[in-house]
Scaffold this motif. Sequence first.
Motif, PDB file in Angstrom:
ATOM      1  N   ALA A 144      13.001  22.559  18.532  1.00 12.50           N
ATOM      2  CA  ALA A 144      14.352  22.068  18.267  1.00 12.50           C
ATOM      3  C   ALA A 144      15.202  23.094  17.518  1.00 12.50           C
ATOM      4  CB  ALA A 144      14.284  20.771  17.463  1.00 12.50           C
ATOM      5  N   LEU A 145      14.550  24.015  16.808  1.00 10.78           N
ATOM      6  CA  LEU A 145      15.283  24.991  16.002  1.00 10.78           C
ATOM      7  C   LEU A 145      15.339  26.380  16.630  1.00 10.78           C
ATOM      8  CD1 LEU A 145      13.846  23.963  12.514  1.00 10.78           C
ATOM      9  CD2 LEU A 145      16.190  23.590  13.332  1.00 10.78           C
ATOM     10  N   ALA A 146      14.435  26.667  17.555  1.00 11.40           N
ATOM     11  CA  ALA A 146      14.389  28.001  18.167  1.00 11.40           C
ATOM     12  C   ALA A 146      15.548  28.177  19.146  1.00 11.40           C
ATOM     13  CB  ALA A 146      13.056  28.209  18.880  1.00 11.40           C
ATOM     14  N   ARG A 147      16.049  29.395  19.186  1.00 14.03           N
ATOM     15  CA  ARG A 147      17.155  29.694  20.088  1.00 14.03           C
ATOM     16  C   ARG A 147      16.721  30.733  21.109  1.00 14.03           C
ATOM     17  NH1 ARG A 147      21.363  30.971  15.350  1.00 14.03           N
ATOM     18  NH2 ARG A 147      19.394  31.648  14.407  1.00 14.03           N
ATOM     19  N   PRO A 148      17.251  30.654  22.322  1.00 15.14           N
ATOM     20  CA  PRO A 148      16.851  31.597  23.368  1.00 15.14           C
ATOM     21  C   PRO A 148      17.037  33.041  22.940  1.00 15.14           C
ATOM     22  CG  PRO A 148      18.151  29.816  24.301  1.00 15.14           C
ATOM     23  CD  PRO A 148      18.226  29.657  22.805  1.00 15.14           C
ATOM     24  N   SER A 149      16.065  33.865  23.340  1.00 12.35           N
ATOM     25  CA  SER A 149      16.119  35.325  23.147  1.00 12.35           C
ATOM     26  C   SER A 149      16.023  35.762  21.695  1.00 12.35           C
ATOM     27  CB  SER A 149      17.402  35.912  23.779  1.00 12.35           C
ATOM     28  OG  SER A 149      17.478  35.558  25.143  1.00 12.35           O
ATOM     29  N   ARG A 150      15.644  34.867  20.792  1.00 10.49           N
ATOM     30  CA  ARG A 150      15.479  35.234  19.388  1.00 10.49           C
ATOM     31  C   ARG A 150      13.999  35.470  19.074  1.00 10.49           C
ATOM     32  NH1 ARG A 150      20.022  34.085  16.224  1.00 10.49           N
ATOM     33  NH2 ARG A 150      21.837  34.113  17.611  1.00 10.49           N
ATOM     34  N   VAL A 151      13.748  35.935  17.846  1.00 12.00           N
ATOM     35  CA  VAL A 151      12.385  36.271  17.428  1.00 12.00           C
ATOM     36  C   VAL A 151      11.688  35.035  16.858  1.00 12.00           C
ATOM     37  CG1 VAL A 151      10.973  37.672  15.870  1.00 12.00           C
ATOM     38  CG2 VAL A 151      13.009  38.664  16.954  1.00 12.00           C
ATOM     39  N   VAL A 152      10.486  34.774  17.347  1.00 14.43           N
ATOM     40  CA  VAL A 152       9.657  33.675  16.867  1.00 14.43           C
ATOM     41  C   VAL A 152       8.303  34.241  16.435  1.00 14.43           C
ATOM     42  CG1 VAL A 152       8.434  31.551  17.501  1.00 14.43           C
ATOM     43  CG2 VAL A 152      10.769  31.947  18.327  1.00 14.43           C
ATOM     44  N   VAL A 153       7.805  33.805  15.281  1.00 10.16           N
ATOM     45  CA  VAL A 153       6.494  34.230  14.793  1.00 10.16           C
ATOM     46  C   VAL A 153       5.613  33.006  14.596  1.00 10.16           C
ATOM     47  CG1 VAL A 153       5.219  35.259  12.871  1.00 10.16           C
ATOM     48  CG2 VAL A 153       7.315  36.344  13.703  1.00 10.16           C
ATOM     49  N   ASP A 154       4.424  33.045  15.182  1.00 12.13           N
ATOM     50  CA  ASP A 154       3.406  32.002  15.032  1.00 12.13           C
ATOM     51  C   ASP A 154       2.334  32.566  14.106  1.00 12.13           C
ATOM     52  OD1 ASP A 154       1.550  29.993  15.291  1.00 12.13           O
ATOM     53  OD2 ASP A 154       1.215  30.244  17.435  1.00 12.13           O
ATOM     54  N   LEU A 155       2.407  32.164  12.838  1.00 16.20           N
ATOM     55  CA  LEU A 155       1.497  32.686  11.817  1.00 16.20           C
ATOM     56  C   LEU A 155       0.299  31.743  11.665  1.00 16.20           C
ATOM     57  CD1 LEU A 155       1.973  35.288  10.140  1.00 16.20           C
ATOM     58  CD2 LEU A 155       2.676  33.823   8.244  1.00 16.20           C
ATOM     59  N   CYS A 156      -0.872  32.321  11.342  1.00 13.91           N
ATOM     60  CA  CYS A 156      -2.109  31.518  11.353  1.00 13.91           C
ATOM     61  C   CYS A 156      -2.228  30.840  12.709  1.00 13.91           C
ATOM     62  CB  CYS A 156      -2.118  30.488  10.237  1.00 13.91           C
ATOM     63  SG  CYS A 156      -1.924  31.171   8.575  1.00 13.91           S
ATOM     64  N   CYS A 157      -2.088  31.643  13.760  1.00 15.31           N
ATOM     65  CA  CYS A 157      -1.854  31.119  15.106  1.00 15.31           C
ATOM     66  C   CYS A 157      -3.068  30.466  15.740  1.00 15.31           C
ATOM     67  CB  CYS A 157      -1.336  32.230  16.017  1.00 15.31           C
ATOM     68  SG  CYS A 157      -2.552  33.530  16.400  1.00 15.31           S
ATOM     69  N   GLY A 158      -4.285  30.756  15.249  1.00 17.35           N
ATOM     70  CA  GLY A 158      -5.462  30.201  15.900  1.00 17.35           C
ATOM     71  C   GLY A 158      -5.500  30.591  17.364  1.00 17.35           C
ATOM     72  N   SER A 159      -5.604  29.615  18.246  1.00 15.66           N
ATOM     73  CA  SER A 159      -5.654  29.881  19.676  1.00 15.66           C
ATOM     74  C   SER A 159      -4.305  30.290  20.257  1.00 15.66           C
ATOM     75  CB  SER A 159      -6.151  28.633  20.411  1.00 15.66           C
ATOM     76  OG  SER A 159      -5.243  27.558  20.209  1.00 15.66           O
ATOM     77  N   GLY A 160      -3.249  30.219  19.453  1.00 15.57           N
ATOM     78  CA  GLY A 160      -1.910  30.546  19.946  1.00 15.57           C
ATOM     79  C   GLY A 160      -1.207  29.371  20.589  1.00 15.57           C
ATOM     80  N   ALA A 161      -1.688  28.156  20.333  1.00 13.96           N
ATOM     81  CA  ALA A 161      -1.163  26.975  21.011  1.00 13.96           C
ATOM     82  C   ALA A 161       0.325  26.749  20.737  1.00 13.96           C
ATOM     83  CB  ALA A 161      -1.957  25.742  20.600  1.00 13.96           C
ATOM     84  N   VAL A 162       0.728  26.819  19.473  1.00 14.10           N
ATOM     85  CA  VAL A 162       2.134  26.564  19.141  1.00 14.10           C
ATOM     86  C   VAL A 162       3.024  27.628  19.764  1.00 14.10           C
ATOM     87  CG1 VAL A 162       3.812  26.376  17.278  1.00 14.10           C
ATOM     88  CG2 VAL A 162       1.561  25.318  17.030  1.00 14.10           C
TER      89      VAL A 162
END
Length: 267
Positions: free
Chosen positions: A95-113
């Motif tokens: 809901a907060l992410a915007r197209p073409s912007r930077v996203v970081v998944d920290l403590c990502c585990g399997s990378g599911a999120v």
Amino acid sequence: MSTATSPDASSDFYSALVTALRAAGCVFAEDEASLLMAAAETPADLAAMVDRRIAGLPLEHVVGWAEFCGLRIAVEPGVFVPRRRTEFLARQAIALARPSRVVVDLCCGSGAVGAVLASTVAGIELHAADIDPAAVRCARRNLADVGRVYEGDLFAPLPDDLRGRVDVLVANAPYVPTGQVALLPPEARIHEPRVALDGGMDGLDTLRRVAASAPAWLAPGGHLLVESSEQQAPDIAAVMTRGGLSANLASCDELGATVVIGAKPEA
């Protein structure tokens, strides 16, 4: 994928399998039996998979994947299995992410999120990191075509040029208090890495570190989202506030999920 057999083809076998799984303590024995039968290539494969499940290996480790927000996420033995409650964290991030912007998944585990974000928000620049080598290996499989995965402690392995550029930073960090790890179900306690579960004496050691360091990595107007328990959430919100972020709580009774959301002021 071929199947070893099916409930329709061998109802007696299916019934026997359900009975064995239920005796081993599998609450959703019928569903598990169907999944195991669908995943097995041969009767020998099925027998081996059933033995592993009855011995206590998580179903997701047995079949090699977990369903998460409608995606099949590869999970290997020894890797944290994404929980259904964490789907709420993923939805809040979407809901907060915007197209073409930077996203970081920290403590990502399997990378599911991260995988869900990449499949939902167009063109994001996705980066993910975890301290556990097995998790990193698994995340690289799941994010091979959509993002980069780094091995290391929290922010340490991330490229320095991400500082001040991250639009959404999501962290499903460990938050179980050390004294409560022994109370977790055996599937988690025995078969998942302790580093993915144990959050220190009050469960907040890693979350405090994430919240304290996040403002330097967030872009103006960027957001930090972390999963916690309902009881821990006010303490995490306070850490965010001290770091200059505004903090809000979101919860989902259906999933028993709580997410703390910090926002960095616009420039």
